[in-house]
Design an enzyme around this catalytic site. Structure first.
Site, PDB file in Angstrom:
ATOM      1  N   GLY A   1       2.685   0.938   3.992  1.00 32.74           N
ATOM      2  CA  GLY A   1       3.558  -0.237   3.966  1.00 32.74           C
ATOM      3  C   GLY A   1       2.855  -1.742   3.481  1.00 32.74           C
ATOM      4  O   GLY A   1       2.333  -1.425   2.057  1.00 32.74           O
TER       5      GLY A   1
ATOM      6  N   ASP B   1     -12.690   5.059  -5.531  1.00 37.49           N
ATOM      7  CA  ASP B   1     -11.543   4.255  -5.923  1.00 37.49           C
ATOM      8  C   ASP B   1     -11.751   2.946  -6.403  1.00 37.49           C
ATOM      9  O   ASP B   1     -10.838   1.913  -6.738  1.00 37.49           O
ATOM     10  CB  ASP B   1     -10.843   4.285  -4.748  1.00 37.49           C
ATOM     11  CG  ASP B   1      -8.893   4.429  -5.245  1.00 37.49           C
ATOM     12  OD1 ASP B   1      -8.753   4.719  -6.631  1.00 37.49           O
ATOM     13  OD2 ASP B   1      -8.053   4.118  -4.655  1.00 37.49           O
TER      14      ASP B   1
ATOM     15  N   GLY C   1       0.972  -0.811  -0.102  1.00 35.91           N
ATOM     16  CA  GLY C   1      -0.267   0.611   0.100  1.00 35.91           C
ATOM     17  C   GLY C   1       0.398   1.784   0.145  1.00 35.91           C
ATOM     18  O   GLY C   1       2.224   0.974  -0.011  1.00 35.91           O
TER      19      GLY C   1
END
Length: 586
Positions: A230, A341, A227
Site C-alpha cells: 500500500g 534491510d 510500500g
C-alpha cells in the site's frame, strides 16, 4: 487534470508543514460523566495516587501546572522537572553542566533539623509504605526547614554536591532528594489537585488514551511513498492537529503474498523499539480492508533521494548519518532484533535534518536457526547466501546489519554501493555467472572491493574494509557498535552529542516536497488476482491484536496541544465545518 490535482495536494502538504502550532479539525471525543465514572471505578485505588500517576508524562505535566498555578510550591516543582531532565541527558559534559546549574539555582548548605530521620525512613518512602499522616508529619518537619530554596539540605544534598564535584553523574544521582521533595509537594497539594479541573481533564485524556483509534481520526495529505502492500501518506491527527505519516497495508495484498507474519513482525518490532534513531510507532489500527501504522512524519525525504541529488555526501554528512544509523541498529539489536534491510531508501530525514531508520517489515527476532536471504541484493551479507556441506542454508545473527551498514557507508562516501557496482557485476560474470542477480551474489561471497583513494582516505578505506569482512566473527561490529564507534574514522565525532540527540545536523532540507512526484510513486492496480482474492474470518482474526496506542507518544501529543493552548491563552478548537469531514483539507 492529474498534474493539477498533484500540484494542489503538494501545496496543501507544504503549507501544513509550514504551519506554526497544531491546527485541530475535530473536537476531542471526551467521555460523558457516567462513562468516565464507570471507567474510573474499573481502576484500582492505587492507580489514582498522585505519585503513581506522575510516573507518566501527561499526568506529571497536569500536576505541575496545578502546583505552579494554584500553590506556593512552584520552586520545588521546577526542581522536580529539572531532575526529570537530568535523567534524559547523556554523558558527563551534558549532565555535569546541568547539575552545576541545578546546584546554583536550588542550592544551599544548612541541613534541615531532621535529616537523619529522613535517611533512615527513605526505604519506606521509596516503596510508598507511609501512611498519609506520616507523610504530612515528615514534610512539615523537614521540607521547608533547610536553607536551600527547596527546603532541603544536609547529607542528602551534600552527597549530590560531592558527586558533582568528583565528576560522577549516575542515573540515580538526584533520586533521594527528588523523592523527598516530591513527596513533600504531594503532601501539601495532592488533595487539592485531586479536586481540580486539571485532574478532571487529565482523567479524560487517560480515558481517551485507551480508546480505539480509527481511520476517520486522521486527515490525509499527499502520497509520500509506496510500500509492498500500500501507500504512505502524510496525515494529521484531527483532534490534536499533530502531523504524522500513515502507512497503509491492504489485507488482500498481504494475503496474496502470504506475508501476514511479516506485517505482524513489523507491528511488534515497531512497538518494542523506542529510540530517537528509529521511526517511532504512534498508533496501529485495523479496518475491514486495511492495516494502518501511524508513524513519525519525516518530511525531508530518504537518503537515496538526497544521494541522487548530491552524488555523494561530505565527510561530515557521512559521519553524522552513519552515527545515527549505527545507534538505530544497536537499539534493535539490544531488543534481540536484526534489521536485515539497511539501505539508503530506508533511512528517512526529518525537517530538522535528523535521520532515522524506517520500514521494519523484515526485522525479526534473532534465533539459533534464523536463516535465508532477506533485504535487498547487493546489501545483504554473505552469510545469508552461504550453505553448509549438505547444501542447507546457514544461520546468522545481528552482524548481517553491520555488513549492510558497511555497504551503505561506502555508498555515502563514494556514491556507489560496492556490490551494486559495475565492478561487482563484471566480477561475477567473469566467474561464469551471466545473470545479473547471480553475478552480484557471487561478488558478495568472493569479491574484495577496491577503495579509490580519490574518495576514500586511509581511515575510510579501513573502516569499510573491516565492516565488509566475509567472516562475520571477524567483522567490525561483531562485539557491538562500540567497536565501530572507536574506529579512527569517527574520531572527530562527538558521541555524547550524537547519543543525546543534541548534535546539530550538517544539512537541513528545504521546506518542500522532498519525495518523488505522485505520478512516479503511482497507485496499485487491482488486477484479476486481486479481485479474485477474498478475505475470510480467519484472515481478519490474524490481526486481532493489531490495535495499539503508544502511551508515551499519545501523552506527548496531548502535552504539546495543552501547552500551545496555554501559550495562546485560548482553547484550540476546530474551525466551523463547511461541509465534509475532518479528512478534508482546506
Amino acid at each position: 487534470m492529474e498534474e493539477l490535482q498533484d500540484a494542489i495536494e503538494d501545496a496543501q502538504y507544504v503549507n501544513a508543514m509550514s504551519d506554526e502550532g497544531p491546527k485541530p479539525s475535530k473536537e476531542w471525543p471526551y467521555p460523558d460523566k457516567p462513562t468516565l465514572d464507570a471507567w474510573k471505578s474499573s481502576k484500582s485505588k492505587d492507580f489514582w495516587a498522585v505519585e503513581k500517576l506522575c510516573e507518566q508524562g501527561m499526568p506529571l505535566y497536569m500536576f505541575s501546572r496545578y502546583v505552579k498555578e494554584e500553590t506556593q510550591s512552584s520552586t520545588e516543582m521546577m526542581f522536580i522537572e529539572d531532575c526529570c531532565r537530568y535523567r534524559r541527558l547523556y554523558g558527563n559534559v551534558a549532565r555535569g553542566a546541568h547539575c552545576k546549574q541545578m546546584l546554583e539555582v536550588f542550592g544551599g548548605s544548612s541541613p534541615p533539623d531532621s535529616v537523619d530521620m529522613l535517611e533512615s525512613n527513605l526505604e519506606r518512602l521509596t516503596h510508598g509504605d507511609y501512611e498519609p499522616a506520616e507523610i504530612e508529619k515528615m514534610t512539615s518537619e523537614t521540607v521547608g526547614k533547610g536553607s536551600t530554596c527547596i527546603g532541603l539540605g544536609g547529607p542528602l544534598w551534600d552527597a549530590v554536591t560531592k558527586s558533582v564535584a568528583d565528576g560522577n553523574f549516575p542515573d540515580n544521582l538526584w533520586d533521594k532528594v527528588d523523592e523527598v521533595v516530591f513527596t513533600g509537594i504531594v503532601g501539601k497539594t495532592g488533595s487539592g489537585f485531586a479536586n481540580s479541573h486539571l485532574f478532571e481533564k487529565m482523567m479524560q485524556f487517560l480515558y481517551l488514551q485507551e480508546a480505539r483509534v480509527e481511520e476517520e481520526d486522521f486527515a490525509l495529505f499527499r502520497v509520500l511513498g509506496r510500500g509492498g502492500f500500500g501507500l504512505v501518506n502524510g496525515c494529521k491527527k484531527c483532534t490534536s492537529g499533530k502531523l504524522y505519516a500513515m502507512k497503509v497495508m491492504n489485507k488482500k495484498r498481504v494475503k496474496m503474498k502470504r506475508s501476514e507474519q511479516l506485517t505482524l513482525n513489523e507491528r511488534v518490532a515497531l512497538a518494542a523499539v523506542d529510540s530517537a534513531f528509529v521511526v517511532n510507532l504512534k498508533y496501529a489500527f485495523v479496518s475491514e480492508v486495511d492495516l494502518f501504522l501511524i508513524l513519525d512524519l519525516m518530511t525531508g525525504g530518504d537518503l537515496s533521494f538526497h544521494l541522487s541529488q548530491k552524488q555523494k555526501f561530505t565527510k561530515e554528512e557521512s559521519q553524522y548519518y552513519a552515527a545515527r544509523i549505527m545507534l538505530g541498529c544497536q537499539a534493535l539489536h539490544d531488543k534481540n532484533y536484526v534489521y536485515r534491510d539497511l539501505k539508503p531508501e530506508n533511512i528517512l530525514m526529518g525537517d530538522d535534518g535528523k535521520v532515522k531508520i524506517t520500514d521494519l517489515g523484515l526485522a525479526c527476532q534473532i534465533t539459533p536457526t534464523l536463516h535465508g536471504a532477506a533485504g535487498t541484493r547487493g546489501y545483504w551479507a554473505p552469510e545469508m547466501l552461504r550453505r553448509d556441506k549438505k547444501g542447507k542454508k546457514m544461520p546468522y545473527g545481528h552482524c548481517v546489519d553491520w555488513w549492510s551498514f558497511g555497504c551503505m557507508l561506502a555508498e555515502f562516501i563514494s556514491g556507489v554501493c560496492p556490490f551494486r557496482s559495475e565492478a561487482a557485476l563484471k566480477y561475477g560474470q567473469s566467474k561464469g555467472k551471466q545473470e545479473k542477480e547471480k553475478a552480484i551474489d557471487l561478488a558478495t561471497l568472493e569479491m574484495e572491493p577496491e577503495w579509490d583513494p580519490e574518495s576514500f582516505d586511509a581511515d575510510a578505506a579501513d573502516i569499510c574494509a573491516k565492516l565488509l569482512i566475509k567472516d562475520e566473527k571477524k567483522r567490525l561490529g561483531w562485539g557491538g557498535c562500540n567497536e565501530i564507534m572507536d574506529h579512527p574514522w569517527f574520531k572527530e565525532v562527538n558521541w555524547e552529542m550524537i547519543i543525546s540527540d543534541r548534535q546539530e545536523p550538517p544539512y537541513i532540507p528545504p521546506k518542500d516536497v522532498n519525495a518523488a512526484s505522485q505520478s512516479e510513486i503511482g497507485q496499485f492496480s487491482e488486477d484479476k488476482t486481486f479481485k479474485k482474492t477474498t478475505l475470510e474470518d480467519k484472515d481478519h482474526d490474524v490481526y486481532k491484536k493489531w490495535n495499539w496506542t503508544n502511551p508515551r507518544s499519545f501523552q506527548s501529543e496531548v502535552i504539546e496541544f495543552l501547552m500551545y493552548e496555554k501559550t495562546t491563552g485560548r482553547p484550540l478548537t476546530p474551525p466551523k465545518a463547511q461541509g465534509g469531514g475532518c479528512c478534508t483539507i482546506s
